[in-house]
Design an enzyme around this catalytic site. Structure first.
Site, PDB file in Angstrom:
ATOM      1  N   ASP A  20      -3.169   8.026   8.030  1.00 47.82           N
ATOM      2  CA  ASP A  20      -4.039   7.160   8.828  1.00 47.82           C
ATOM      3  C   ASP A  20      -3.146   6.440   9.837  1.00 47.82           C
ATOM      4  OD1 ASP A  20      -2.781   5.138   7.409  1.00 47.82           O
ATOM      5  OD2 ASP A  20      -4.515   4.641   6.165  1.00 47.82           O
ATOM      6  N   SER A  80       0.805  -1.228   0.000  1.00 45.39           N
ATOM      7  CA  SER A  80       0.000   0.000   0.000  1.00 45.39           C
ATOM      8  C   SER A  80       0.837   1.276   0.000  1.00 45.39           C
ATOM      9  CB  SER A  80      -0.933   0.011   1.210  1.00 45.39           C
ATOM     10  OG  SER A  80      -0.182  -0.109   2.401  1.00 45.39           O
ATOM     11  N   HIS A  85      -0.162   4.718   7.265  1.00 43.21           N
ATOM     12  CA  HIS A  85       0.472   5.278   6.072  1.00 43.21           C
ATOM     13  C   HIS A  85       0.925   6.719   6.246  1.00 43.21           C
ATOM     14  CE1 HIS A  85      -2.346   2.087   4.677  1.00 43.21           C
ATOM     15  NE2 HIS A  85      -1.235   1.698   4.067  1.00 43.21           N
TER      16      HIS A  85
END
Ligand SMILES: *[C@@H]1O[C@H](CO)[C@@H](O)[C@H](O)[C@H]1NC(C)=O
Ligand SMILES: *[C@@H]1O[C@H](CO)[C@@H](O)[C@H](O)[C@H]1NC(C)=O
Ligand SMILES: *[C@@H]1O[C@H](CO)[C@@H](O)[C@H](O)[C@H]1NC(C)=O
Length: 363
Positions: free
Chosen positions: A321, A39, A324
């Site tokens: 978040d 991600s 990340h």
């Protein structure tokens, strides 16, 4: 106040976009650039998968020109900033939505929640783990062979490209550090686990080499003991030392692997990017231990809650978040990966020097 801060952020986004345009006159420093990972690098490959690991909704993408795209941050990620530094006129598109001649400039295979191990992240749903990313790359190669005439020409083309790989975080966050769901921590000590991961990783890197990669940057893992999700789980406001110790075992083995690969494949160049130390000294951000967005408390726990307004001063937060980094953190880290600030940032060279390495295949 709210209105004005938003306007300032919008103006600075426009300015950065213009800046990008003026920077990229002329050809990029490499003709092509391929991205493998999780991600931290994903730019939309998970959008159509059955998974909770998605970021194609607001407030992700709030500072990205096209809004939410599947990038797990407020703006650009490391793959995007690197495309800018290399002089590309556009970001490298996701495998999921790329075909035709644009394949020649590169493809992004990264997938949120994916790991080196097939099972990492499986509790969140489907993901394109490293083995599948390499199979997707073989699909790309056969399409490039169609475009260029044959496989030999395709591999020759790939010899000139930059490859970056950033994977392994989910083998910890969404595997080893979740003993209630995954058995790995019952089966392996941290040292054994790191060794098992590196063994598997090295086989995949050999495949990548056999498929034509000659300039490869491997991103090590950041300080996972210091991400908000991990600190919350351990009910502390300090970094979790045991987690960081486990991560450092992985990183030091990855760095040794880079040495081995450079010895075994003298016609290629591999380099290690020390994200562990780079991410620890990101100077301009002052909010280090809590996320900018309001995060979910139910699955996918720690990701941004859909539709909630995030913090205004996104330039001073390290995390968007609970997992990340913000765009500003991605920008600073990419700058140091491309052009090292300290000798410890990279081993043996930064990306700027990696791509200037002459391989015997260069024309
Ligand atoms: C991509 O293009 C190739 C021909 O180059 C074609 O065979 C293939 O079906 C296309 N794939 C998609 C997903 O459009
Ligand atoms: C991982 O999945 C691939 C299929 O994508 C399979 O061929 C391989 O054997 C699996 N590896 C392990 C260690 O289970
Ligand atoms: C592949 O294509 C290139 C360029 O068109 C040509 O020079 C070469 O002879 C071809 N090689 C094979 C094995 O067909």
């Amino acid at each position: 106040m709210a209105c004005c801060a938003k306007i300032i952020l919008t103006i600075s986004t426009i300015f950065l976009a213009l800046n990008f345009k003026t920077l990229v006159e002329g050809a990029p420093e490499v003709p092509c650039y391929f991205i493998f990972g999780d991600s931290l690098l994903d730019n939309g490959n998970n959008n159509d998968l059955q998974t909770k690991a998605k970021a194609n909704y607001a407030p992700y993408g709030i500072d990205f020109p096209n809004g939410p795209t599947g990038r797990f941050t407020n703006g650009r990620n490391t793959a995007d900033f690197l495309a800018e530094r290399l002089g590309f006129e556009h970001y490298i598109p996701p495998f999921a939505s790329t075909n035709g001649s644009e394949l020649l400039e590169g493809v992004n295979y990264a997938s949120g929640s994916a790991g080196i191990r097939n099972d990492s992240g499986s509790h969140l749903g489907d993901r394109i783990y490293l083995d599948r990313q390499l199979k997707n790359h073989k699909v790309t190669i056969s399409r490039i062979a169609d475009l260029l005439g044959n496989t030999t020409s395709a591999k020759k083309h790939l010899n000139k490209c930059l490859f970056i790989v950033g994977i392994g975080s989910n083998d910890y966050i969404n595997n080893y550090l979740m003993p209630e769901i995954y058995p790995s921590s019952h089966l392996y000590t941290p040292n054994e686990y790191a060794t098992a991961l590196i063994t598997q990783y090295s086989q995949h890197l050999r495949t990548l080499y056999e498929d034509g990669a000659r300039k490869v940057a491997l991103f090590g893992l950041g300080q996972i003991g210091c991400i908000p999700a991990e600190m919350q789980k351990h009910n502390t406001r300090r970094c979790v030392g045991s987690t960081n110790d486990a991560i450092q075992l992985f990183n030091s083995k990855l760095k040794s692997l880079v040495g081995d690969l450079n010895t075994n494949f003298p016609d290629a160049k591999f380099t290690y990017i020390n994200m562990y130390s780079i991410s620890s000294v990101i100077g301009v951000v002052s909010v280090l231990n809590r996320p900018c967005c309001k995060v979910l408390e139910t699955m996918p726990e720690g990701q941004c809650a859909p539709g909630e307004t995030p913090c205004l001063l996104r330039g001073i937060y390290l995390f968007y978040d609970n997992f990340h980094p913000t765009e500003i953190a991605n920008r600073i880290a990419t700058n140091r990966a491309y052009n090292a600030l300290l000798p410890s940032d990279v081993y043996p060279v930064d990306i700027r020097h990696l791509i200037r390495t002459n391989s015997v295949y260069d024309e």
